[in-house]
Design a protein around this motif. Structure first.
Motif, PDB file in Angstrom:
ATOM      1  N   GLN A  24     -69.256 -25.887   1.168  1.00  0.00           N
ATOM      2  CA  GLN A  24     -68.686 -26.673   2.266  1.00  0.00           C
ATOM      3  C   GLN A  24     -69.558 -26.595   3.521  1.00  0.00           C
ATOM      4  O   GLN A  24     -69.825 -27.601   4.164  1.00  0.00           O
ATOM      5  CB  GLN A  24     -67.264 -26.197   2.585  1.00  0.00           C
ATOM      6  N   VAL A  25     -69.998 -25.406   3.856  1.00  0.00           N
ATOM      7  CA  VAL A  25     -70.823 -25.219   5.052  1.00  0.00           C
ATOM      8  C   VAL A  25     -72.105 -26.034   4.959  1.00  0.00           C
ATOM      9  O   VAL A  25     -72.534 -26.649   5.941  1.00  0.00           O
ATOM     10  CB  VAL A  25     -71.143 -23.721   5.261  1.00  0.00           C
ATOM     11  N   LEU A  26     -72.708 -26.082   3.782  1.00  0.00           N
ATOM     12  CA  LEU A  26     -73.958 -26.823   3.612  1.00  0.00           C
ATOM     13  C   LEU A  26     -73.785 -28.328   3.785  1.00  0.00           C
ATOM     14  O   LEU A  26     -74.775 -29.037   3.995  1.00  0.00           O
ATOM     15  CB  LEU A  26     -74.580 -26.487   2.258  1.00  0.00           C
ATOM     16  N   ASN A  27     -72.570 -28.817   3.743  1.00  0.00           N
ATOM     17  CA  ASN A  27     -72.320 -30.233   4.048  1.00  0.00           C
ATOM     18  C   ASN A  27     -72.555 -30.537   5.523  1.00  0.00           C
ATOM     19  O   ASN A  27     -72.767 -31.690   5.897  1.00  0.00           O
ATOM     20  CB  ASN A  27     -70.889 -30.625   3.683  1.00  0.00           C
ATOM     21  N   TYR A  28     -72.509 -29.514   6.382  1.00  0.00           N
ATOM     22  CA  TYR A  28     -72.590 -29.705   7.825  1.00  0.00           C
ATOM     23  C   TYR A  28     -73.776 -29.005   8.482  1.00  0.00           C
ATOM     24  O   TYR A  28     -74.126 -29.319   9.611  1.00  0.00           O
ATOM     25  CB  TYR A  28     -71.296 -29.200   8.486  1.00  0.00           C
ATOM     26  N   SER A  29     -74.334 -28.040   7.808  1.00  0.00           N
ATOM     27  CA  SER A  29     -75.404 -27.236   8.397  1.00  0.00           C
ATOM     28  C   SER A  29     -76.555 -27.071   7.404  1.00  0.00           C
ATOM     29  O   SER A  29     -76.357 -26.517   6.321  1.00  0.00           O
ATOM     30  CB  SER A  29     -74.859 -25.857   8.782  1.00  0.00           C
ATOM     31  N   PRO A  30     -77.750 -27.510   7.785  1.00  0.00           N
ATOM     32  CA  PRO A  30     -78.886 -27.367   6.872  1.00  0.00           C
ATOM     33  C   PRO A  30     -79.480 -25.963   6.844  1.00  0.00           C
ATOM     34  O   PRO A  30     -80.245 -25.637   5.944  1.00  0.00           O
ATOM     35  CB  PRO A  30     -79.897 -28.367   7.423  1.00  0.00           C
ATOM     36  N   HIS A  31     -79.134 -25.141   7.831  1.00  0.00           N
ATOM     37  CA  HIS A  31     -79.692 -23.796   7.927  1.00  0.00           C
ATOM     38  C   HIS A  31     -78.550 -22.784   7.889  1.00  0.00           C
ATOM     39  O   HIS A  31     -77.777 -22.665   8.850  1.00  0.00           O
ATOM     40  CB  HIS A  31     -80.494 -23.624   9.214  1.00  0.00           C
ATOM     41  N   VAL A  32     -78.455 -22.063   6.777  1.00  0.00           N
ATOM     42  CA  VAL A  32     -77.349 -21.123   6.581  1.00  0.00           C
ATOM     43  C   VAL A  32     -77.919 -19.749   6.233  1.00  0.00           C
ATOM     44  O   VAL A  32     -78.752 -19.622   5.336  1.00  0.00           O
ATOM     45  CB  VAL A  32     -76.406 -21.606   5.457  1.00  0.00           C
ATOM     46  N   LEU A  33     -77.415 -18.750   6.960  1.00  0.00           N
ATOM     47  CA  LEU A  33     -77.777 -17.363   6.710  1.00  0.00           C
ATOM     48  C   LEU A  33     -76.526 -16.597   6.321  1.00  0.00           C
ATOM     49  O   LEU A  33     -75.509 -16.664   7.013  1.00  0.00           O
ATOM     50  CB  LEU A  33     -78.366 -16.719   7.972  1.00  0.00           C
ATOM     51  N   VAL A  34     -76.604 -15.861   5.221  1.00  0.00           N
ATOM     52  CA  VAL A  34     -75.530 -14.960   4.825  1.00  0.00           C
ATOM     53  C   VAL A  34     -76.026 -13.539   5.064  1.00  0.00           C
ATOM     54  O   VAL A  34     -77.087 -13.165   4.582  1.00  0.00           O
ATOM     55  CB  VAL A  34     -75.135 -15.141   3.341  1.00  0.00           C
ATOM     56  N   VAL A  35     -75.250 -12.784   5.832  1.00  0.00           N
ATOM     57  CA  VAL A  35     -75.541 -11.364   6.015  1.00  0.00           C
ATOM     58  C   VAL A  35     -74.576 -10.615   5.107  1.00  0.00           C
ATOM     59  O   VAL A  35     -73.390 -10.511   5.386  1.00  0.00           O
ATOM     60  CB  VAL A  35     -75.387 -10.917   7.479  1.00  0.00           C
ATOM     61  N   ASP A  36     -75.110 -10.147   3.985  1.00  0.00           N
ATOM     62  CA  ASP A  36     -74.296  -9.392   3.027  1.00  0.00           C
ATOM     63  C   ASP A  36     -74.270  -7.942   3.498  1.00  0.00           C
ATOM     64  O   ASP A  36     -75.275  -7.237   3.437  1.00  0.00           O
ATOM     65  CB  ASP A  36     -74.885  -9.507   1.632  1.00  0.00           C
ATOM     66  N   ASP A  37     -73.115  -7.517   3.946  1.00  0.00           N
ATOM     67  CA  ASP A  37     -72.975  -6.202   4.562  1.00  0.00           C
ATOM     68  C   ASP A  37     -72.583  -5.140   3.543  1.00  0.00           C
ATOM     69  O   ASP A  37     -71.529  -4.525   3.633  1.00  0.00           O
ATOM     70  CB  ASP A  37     -71.960  -6.269   5.706  1.00  0.00           C
ATOM     71  N   GLY A  38     -73.440  -4.967   2.532  1.00  0.00           N
ATOM     72  CA  GLY A  38     -73.245  -3.897   1.560  1.00  0.00           C
ATOM     73  C   GLY A  38     -72.213  -4.180   0.485  1.00  0.00           C
ATOM     74  O   GLY A  38     -71.581  -3.250  -0.027  1.00  0.00           O
ATOM     75  N   SER A  39     -72.040  -5.430   0.116  1.00  0.00           N
ATOM     76  CA  SER A  39     -71.062  -5.779  -0.919  1.00  0.00           C
ATOM     77  C   SER A  39     -71.352  -5.060  -2.227  1.00  0.00           C
ATOM     78  O   SER A  39     -72.507  -4.847  -2.598  1.00  0.00           O
ATOM     79  CB  SER A  39     -71.068  -7.288  -1.182  1.00  0.00           C
ATOM     80  N   THR A  40     -70.281  -4.728  -2.951  1.00  0.00           N
ATOM     81  CA  THR A  40     -70.400  -4.027  -4.234  1.00  0.00           C
ATOM     82  C   THR A  40     -69.655  -4.734  -5.357  1.00  0.00           C
ATOM     83  O   THR A  40     -69.520  -4.188  -6.447  1.00  0.00           O
ATOM     84  CB  THR A  40     -69.842  -2.586  -4.107  1.00  0.00           C
ATOM     85  N   ASP A  41     -69.190  -5.954  -5.116  1.00  0.00           N
ATOM     86  CA  ASP A  41     -68.321  -6.649  -6.067  1.00  0.00           C
ATOM     87  C   ASP A  41     -68.994  -7.779  -6.837  1.00  0.00           C
ATOM     88  O   ASP A  41     -68.334  -8.584  -7.466  1.00  0.00           O
ATOM     89  CB  ASP A  41     -67.113  -7.227  -5.326  1.00  0.00           C
TER      90      ASP A  41
END
Length: 89
Positions: A24-41
């Motif tokens: 959904q976000v990529l429909n509105y923003s061409p530049h997307v950063l995900v900060v994965d804060d130590g996910s373990t799942d």
């Protein structure tokens, strides 16, 4: 001159929702950063399969504030004028 903006999503154990949110976000923003804060799942593995976003990973979990600081630093280092932050859940 058009200024670039970055949409940043701090995530922690969001394997169930992150793909749909990013789509959904990529429909509105061409530049997307995900900060994965130590996910373990399984979130890191899911994010690694995507080539339409940028990912920075914290190891281990450092908290929401640290994830935001990482996003702002990334934006500054890569010439983005504006950062839009959203939650993944």
């Amino acid at each position: 001159m058009k200024q670039r903006f970055l949409t940043a999503l701090p995530v922690y154990n969001e394997v169930e929702t992150v793909d749909a949110v990013l789509d959904q976000v990529l429909n509105y923003s061409p530049h997307v950063l995900v900060v994965d804060d130590g996910s373990t799942d399984g979130t890191p593995e899911l994010l690694a399969r995507r080539d339409d976003i940028r990912v920075v990973r914290h190891e281990p979990n450092r908290g929401y504030g640290a994830a935001l600081r990482t996003a702002f630093a990334y934006a500054n280092e890569h010439g983005f004028a504006t950062v839009v932050t959203i939650d993944c859940d």
